[in-house]
Design an enzyme around this catalytic site. Structure first.
Site, PDB file in Angstrom:
ATOM      1  N   ARG A 152       0.882  -1.333   0.113  1.00 33.52           N
ATOM      2  CA  ARG A 152      -0.141   0.140  -0.200  1.00 33.52           C
ATOM      3  C   ARG A 152       0.741   1.269   0.219  1.00 33.52           C
ATOM      4  NH1 ARG A 152      -4.718   0.386   4.273  1.00 33.52           N
ATOM      5  NH2 ARG A 152      -5.526  -1.074   2.960  1.00 33.52           N
TER       6      ARG A 152
ATOM      7  N   HIS B  44       0.439   4.193  -2.706  1.00 38.77           N
ATOM      8  CA  HIS B  44       0.325   5.568  -2.421  1.00 38.77           C
ATOM      9  C   HIS B  44       1.536   6.489  -2.732  1.00 38.77           C
ATOM     10  CE1 HIS B  44      -3.400   5.542   0.327  1.00 38.77           C
ATOM     11  NE2 HIS B  44      -3.312   4.328  -0.319  1.00 38.77           N
TER      12      HIS B  44
ATOM     13  N   GLY C  32       4.690  10.402  -8.792  1.00 30.19           N
ATOM     14  CA  GLY C  32       5.571   9.578  -9.070  1.00 30.19           C
ATOM     15  C   GLY C  32       6.215   8.725  -8.058  1.00 30.19           C
TER      16      GLY C  32
ATOM     17  N   GLU D 202       3.233  13.861   3.197  1.00 34.12           N
ATOM     18  CA  GLU D 202       1.740  13.250   2.744  1.00 34.12           C
ATOM     19  C   GLU D 202       1.190  12.388   3.828  1.00 34.12           C
ATOM     20  OE1 GLU D 202       3.063  11.198  -0.814  1.00 34.12           O
ATOM     21  OE2 GLU D 202       4.143  12.972  -1.522  1.00 34.12           O
TER      22      GLU D 202
ATOM     23  N   ASN E 215      -4.563   9.127   3.899  1.00 30.07           N
ATOM     24  CA  ASN E 215      -3.225   8.575   4.246  1.00 30.07           C
ATOM     25  C   ASN E 215      -3.156   8.387   5.847  1.00 30.07           C
ATOM     26  OD1 ASN E 215      -2.213   8.026   1.715  1.00 30.07           O
ATOM     27  ND2 ASN E 215      -0.897   9.911   1.624  1.00 30.07           N
TER      28      ASN E 215
ATOM     29  N   HIS F 268      -5.777  -5.846  -3.180  1.00 27.79           N
ATOM     30  CA  HIS F 268      -6.744  -6.206  -2.064  1.00 27.79           C
ATOM     31  C   HIS F 268      -6.839  -7.431  -1.220  1.00 27.79           C
ATOM     32  CE1 HIS F 268      -8.625  -1.984  -2.590  1.00 27.79           C
ATOM     33  NE2 HIS F 268      -7.408  -1.874  -2.206  1.00 27.79           N
ATOM     34  N   THR F 269      -6.467  -8.440  -1.882  1.00 26.92           N
ATOM     35  CA  THR F 269      -6.517  -9.807  -1.371  1.00 26.92           C
ATOM     36  C   THR F 269      -5.721 -10.064  -0.253  1.00 26.92           C
ATOM     37  OG1 THR F 269      -6.194 -12.385  -2.224  1.00 26.92           O
ATOM     38  CG2 THR F 269      -4.591 -10.748  -2.948  1.00 26.92           C
TER      39      THR F 269
ATOM     40  N   ASP G 197     -10.367  -9.802   1.725  1.00 27.16           N
ATOM     41  CA  ASP G 197     -10.720 -11.160   1.322  1.00 27.16           C
ATOM     42  C   ASP G 197     -10.710 -12.029   2.341  1.00 27.16           C
ATOM     43  OD1 ASP G 197     -10.185 -13.997   0.686  1.00 27.16           O
ATOM     44  OD2 ASP G 197      -8.239 -13.719  -0.423  1.00 27.16           O
TER      45      ASP G 197
ATOM     46  N   THR H 115      -9.117 -16.133   2.393  1.00 31.97           N
ATOM     47  CA  THR H 115      -7.618 -16.186   2.581  1.00 31.97           C
ATOM     48  C   THR H 115      -6.763 -14.949   2.789  1.00 31.97           C
ATOM     49  OG1 THR H 115      -7.330 -16.289   0.286  1.00 31.97           O
ATOM     50  CG2 THR H 115      -7.578 -18.466   1.147  1.00 31.97           C
TER      51      THR H 115
ATOM     52  N   ASP I 210      -3.588 -14.235  -3.382  1.00 29.27           N
ATOM     53  CA  ASP I 210      -4.202 -15.344  -4.488  1.00 29.27           C
ATOM     54  C   ASP I 210      -5.421 -14.543  -5.501  1.00 29.27           C
ATOM     55  OD1 ASP I 210      -6.544 -15.023  -2.646  1.00 29.27           O
ATOM     56  OD2 ASP I 210      -6.100 -17.145  -1.916  1.00 29.27           O
TER      57      ASP I 210
END
Length: 337
Positions: free
Chosen positions: A68, A72, A78, A94, A100, A199-200, A252, A255, A260
């Protein structure tokens, strides 16, 4: 206001042209290379890998924290390490931007890696490169794919406090708005769907999914018994009246510690925790995104291959200013004096 598909296409084309012209105006920075530290710090990648192994072994959630952080960072100025900067009298970082302030962790892991590298090769490996390598290693360590990381980024001497809230997608945004933010960064719709798969291994805070579970969750999940049980558990930990804003649950839930494709399977069932995620499958504008969600839910290898490709594209988003005005920070939290 509901946008027609023609309007959506026109807007995406406009963003693409704008992004291309911006790159032309800025001038191209020096190209990144796979062997950038081969002679100046040959053990750099091994040092990052070892520290990440320690971090993820001690707590698998550290993988999601670093991934993450990298995302961010790259969406603001960049991939220049600006997200790592602390506030000072002369610089507003930031970290305290609204999007954040309660979402980012893992800074101490980067500090430890930087300290090791400064001992091995002082003033050589940039914080931006450290974060990019660490994100790749984080994914591998929880079962995800591998990819080669181009290197040679400089660290910025500035941060983009205001840009953080402007550029980064939020949990309650609609699909059209999210697509526009990715296209602005030079990333495609395919990149967006694949990168959302991170996001898994992610966690969501109650404040970011309260509106979803008391809104259209029932409709998208079609009220099947297993979804009802899941929804009731979410409501128990995230009351409608408020409270528990910072309580977290896995995006998720099957798991949560394994990288995955199950995240996409939750979207097929209408059980996406965040509105921004479920929009990938349920939005009326999601003709392309729905097909991609279905493909990645059925074919984990296809997801892994595209995720790897999209992560390289994400990592290649550059801050042109750092080519002439960048540096290699000695401490990732502060610009050099």
């Amino acid at each position: 206001m509901v946008l027609s598909l023609y309007s959506l296409h026109f807007m995406l084309l406009t963003f693409s042209i704008f992004g291309f012209l911006s790159l032309l105006d800025a001038g191209a920075p020096p190209p990144l290379t796979l062997d950038y530290y081969a002679s100046t710090c040959p053990n750099a990648l091994d040092i990052v890998k070892k520290e990440m192994e320690c971090a993820v072994t001690s707590d698998p959630r550290n993988a999601a924290f670093i991934l993450r952080l990298h995302f961010h960072d790259c969406f603001v100025q960049g991939c220049d390490g600006s997200v790592l900067l602390d506030d000072t009298f002369t610089l507003q970082g930031e970290k305290k931007a609204a999007i954040n302030i309660n979402a980012l962790k893992g800074f101490r892991i980067i500090d430890r890696i930087k300290n090791k590298l400064e001992s091995e090769c002082p003033s050589t490996v940039s914080c931006a490169d450290i974060l990019t390598i660490a994100a790749r290693d984080a994914v591998i360590l929880v079962g995800g794919p591998d990819w080669d990381v181009p290197l040679g980024r400089n660290d910025s001497k500035t941060a983009g406090y205001a840009m953080a809230d402007q550029n980064l997608p939020t949990s309650d945004e609609g699909l059209v708005s999210i697509i526009s933010k990715f296209v602005y960064q030079g990333l495609s719709v395919t990149d967006m769907v694949a990168l959302s798969g991170a996001h898994t291994i992610g966690m969501g805070r109650c404040v970011n999914f309260r509106e979803r579970i008391y809104g259209d969750f029932d409709a998208s999940s079609r009220g099947n018994p297993s979804s009802e049980t899941y929804l009731n558990s979410l409501k128990a930990m995230c009351p409608a009246a408020g409270g528990g804003d910072n309580d977290e649950t896995a995006m998720d839930y099957v798991t949560p510690k394994l990288f995955d494709n199950y995240f996409y399977q939750t979207l097929l069932k209408g059980e996406g925790l965040l509105n921004s995620d479920q929009e990938l499958y349920s939005s009326v504008f999601g003709i392309q995104t729905k097909k991609l969600v279905q493909m990645y839910a059925e074919d984990q290898m296809a997801f892994f291959e595209q995720f790897s490709e999209s992560m390289v594209k994400l990592g290649n988003i550059t801050n042109p200013d750092t080519s002439d005005n960048g540096e290699v920070r000695k401490n990732c939290r502060f610009v050099n004096t």
